[in-house]
Design an enzyme around this catalytic site. Structure first.
Site, mmCIF file in Angstrom:
data_model
loop_
_atom_site.group_PDB
_atom_site.id
_atom_site.type_symbol
_atom_site.label_atom_id
_atom_site.label_comp_id
_atom_site.label_asym_id
_atom_site.label_seq_id
_atom_site.Cartn_x
_atom_site.Cartn_y
_atom_site.Cartn_z
ATOM 1 N N HIS A 548 15.353 76.071 60.494
ATOM 2 C CA HIS A 548 15.047 77.169 61.528
ATOM 3 C C HIS A 548 15.291 77.003 63.039
ATOM 4 O O HIS A 548 14.858 76.193 63.487
ATOM 5 C CB HIS A 548 13.832 77.668 61.312
ATOM 6 C CG HIS A 548 13.466 78.934 62.273
ATOM 7 N ND1 HIS A 548 13.686 80.383 62.011
ATOM 8 C CD2 HIS A 548 12.777 78.847 63.471
ATOM 9 C CE1 HIS A 548 13.319 80.678 63.013
ATOM 10 N NE2 HIS A 548 12.735 80.100 64.091
ATOM 11 N N GLU A 606 11.282 74.980 60.173
ATOM 12 C CA GLU A 606 11.819 74.691 61.612
ATOM 13 C C GLU A 606 11.685 72.950 61.749
ATOM 14 O O GLU A 606 10.830 72.463 61.082
ATOM 15 C CB GLU A 606 10.679 75.157 62.310
ATOM 16 C CG GLU A 606 11.245 75.141 63.951
ATOM 17 C CD GLU A 606 10.361 76.440 64.827
ATOM 18 O OE1 GLU A 606 11.035 76.974 65.714
ATOM 19 O OE2 GLU A 606 9.146 76.699 64.377
#
Length: 625
Positions: A548, A606
């Protein structure tokens, strides 16, 4: 769960023999009388796909329902057998939801590339056994921070053409959002704008956060303090290489400059909400306070940008969030540490850091109870924290270590977390951006000569005790990782922070058990996990490709790059499934398997500076040998 032995399988090292043609991966499949296959089979062998050090622990995990040991063989790149032995049954592994056995090939000292393990009909991914394995990875993990720099072009000369991009947010100048926030609370605005250029983008977004960059900066500076500078000048491909300063300090300084710029000018009064008002954020109560020396919590976009969005194309207006006591104490701590580490390297910068640290600490004492609240309708993460006891401990400790002044020592000793170490008996929590008491204790460990003998002995005993507890956890886990706890957001970063504690236990004792536990963390991150997946981009046959991140989207968007080597994904997350991908799998996945390599999965995939920092720390530690 009972403790199971990890060591004890018989091992027979064989002489390598020549082999022509393609490697024969079937040579070690188990057979019964007459050559018929036996029933005891394995479905997978999970290894560190980057490889193993010749003198380090070498462990793999075999997924199998077999209750008795399996014969294993290590083959070289040509398929020739190098070593054989038997696995050690482990049984049910709660974290992975699998039944497993442990494959220990510690005594193999053969070096080379492309080794493969076989057992029960299963084959591992190829891996290397060679010295110096972690040096390149440590440099790549540290290079992550150059990629994340704001307010400067990322140059092809240092990262290659794929990852080069123009300067973004240069300058990064803003005022506070308002006067009213997105909920209608009237903060009154700020009577100034600040140029808060430089710093690192926090994660996959374009926000810059003092509390998260604070712990990340501390981690780099702590490694530098432990080693007398960290990675030396010229070790990294960064613009400052060759300036005579260790590269670790150059990189940390880029973010320190941002943090220093976030400090409120002297003579400033602001309307701020005091006390914990998280329960009713739609109707905050405000006091007018002298905010001089406080620190703005963050700077970020007014609204969230979509994917993809390279930072130099960001169309959003950027705003400062209002000062918080947490951010103020984070600057006090890291700036005091800066003054200590930069002394003798750049005395003028050390003086600047110490002055800012003193101002920030005085401001936090004057205004000790301003928490962080989101004021924009989106665009940046909240990083809220209702308990600032640990931040006060951390800041007082760093200031005392730097100045030896009695007032700071008194505040440090008054804390209930004085000398507390994560993993040992006591109040210290795992290290994280919202739980920083452990940072104070590890800084004290490096400066322990300043402590009375009784305190020094207690601190060292606590670090060793924490190391013992973490080693015991690793021995209770089928994948050998010292992490017998819940898997939440950023679990990979949590593991790496535990590795720092283990590394200090090794420093104190020289006991290889602690270093082996650090290797267990590295093994897990690089593929010895139930997914057979390397959470580190560029390392391993099956590695991170779709983080991400608004720029590193080359797996799905033509013209954008893949994640650079050394970027670490957040990892498995069962307890905080905030995005659609995480929620979809949360009810059915075993904790270690709650992960997808998917750019939509920000709660799983992420990247972030506070995860890469401890990963770089422990990888550099392993590269020291």
């Amino acid at each position: 769960m009972t403790l199971r032995p990890l060591i004890g399988a018989s091992l027979l090292v064989l002489a390598a023999c020549a082999s022509d043609g393609a490697p024969d991966r079937s040579a070690s499949e188990p057979t019964g009388p007459g050559g018929s296959p036996v029933a005891e089979r394995a479905s997978a062998i999970h290894v560190n796909m980057t490889g193993y050090l010749p003198a380090g622990a070498k462990r793999a995990t075999v997924v199998t329902d077999a209750a008795t040991p399996l014969q294993w063989t290590l083959q070289d790149a040509a398929g020739a057998p190098v070593a054989q032995g038997q696995t050690v049954p482990f049984g049910a592994d709660d974290a992975s939801g699998q039944r497993v056995q442990i494959l220990d090939f510690d005594t193999v000292d053969r070096t080379g590339e492309g080794f493969v393990l076989t057992a029960g009909g299963a084959h591992s991914e190829p891996f290397d056994i060679k010295p110096g394995l972690y040096g390149p990875l440590a440099r790549d993990a540290m290079a992550f921070f150059y990629h994340q720099r704001a307010s400067t072009p990322i140059q092809a000369a240092y990262v290659g053409s794929a990852w080069a991009r123009p300067a973004a947010h240069a300058p990064d100048a803003a005022t506070c959002y308002g006067p009213k926030d997105a909920r209608g609370n009237d903060w009154g605005g700020c009577p100034y704008s600040l140029d808060v250029s430089k710093g690192w983008y926090d994660a996959g977004d374009h926000g810059k956060y003092v509390v998260n960059s604070g712990i990340s900066t501390w981690t780099l500076l702590n490694y530098a303090e432990r080693t007398g500078g960290g990675l030396p000048d010229g070790a990294l491909r960064i613009p400052e290489a060759g300036n005579g300063m260790p590269d670790t300090l150059d990189e940390a300084r880029w973010n320190l400059d941002f943090m220093l710029a976030m400090q409120v000018p002297d003579g400033t009064t602001l309307r701020l909400p005091r006390g914990n008002q998280y329960a009713d954020q739609d109707s905050l109560d405000f006091d007018t306070v002298d905010a001089s020396g406080m620190v703005h919590h963050k700077i970020g976009d007014e609204h969230w940008t979509g994917l993809p969005m390279p930072p130099h194309e960001d169309p959003e207006t950027r705003y400062l969030s209002y000062p918080s006591t947490a951010a103020t104490l984070d600057l006090a701590a890291t700036a005091a540490q800066c003054a200590r580490v930069f002394r003798g390297v750049d005395d003028a910068y050390a003086d600047r850091c110490l002055s800012a640290a003193r101002r920030a600490y005085a401001a936090a004492q004057r205004v000790p109870d301003v928490l962080a609240y989101d004021v924009t309708p989106g665009g940046s993460g909240p990083y809220g924290d209702a308990d600032l006891t640990d931040e006060f401990t951390w800041a007082a400790t760093e200031l005392w270590l730097t100045t030896s002044e009695a007032d700071y020592e008194e505040d440090m000793r008054a804390s209930r977390t004085f000398l507390a170490v994560p993993g040992a008996a006591g109040p210290a929590r795992d290290i994280g951006w919202g739980s920083v008491e452990g940072l104070a204790s590890l800084s004290l460990l490096l400066g322990s000569d300043a402590l009375p003998e009784a305190d020094r002995d207690l601190l060292r005993q606590s670090v060793v005790s924490a190391g013992d507890a973490l080693v015991a956890e690793a021995e209770r886990e089928g994948y050998g990782v010292p992490f017998d706890r819940s898997y939440g957001w950023g679990s990979n970063g949590d593991m790496a922070n535990r590795g720092i504690v283990l590394a200090y236990a090794y420093d104190l004792t020289g006991d290889e058990r602690y270093r082996t536990a650090v290797l267990g963390i590295e093994d897990y991150l690089l593929g010895r996990n139930p997914l057979g997946f390397s959470y580190v981009a560029g390392y391993g046959e099956n590695a991170l490709r779709r983080p991400h991140h608004r720029f590193w989207m080359g797996a799905t968007v033509e013209g954008l790059p893949l994640p650079p080597p050394g970027a670490l994904a957040g990892g498995a997350n069962k307890t905080s499934p905030a995005d659609d991908v995480a929620r979809e799998i949360a009810d059915s996945c075993a904790p270690m398997t709650c992960y997808r390599d998917d750019e939509r999965a920000y709660a799983l995939n992420e990247v972030a500076i506070n995860w890469n920092a401890p990963f770089a720390w422990i990888t550099a530690f392993l590269a020291e040998d």
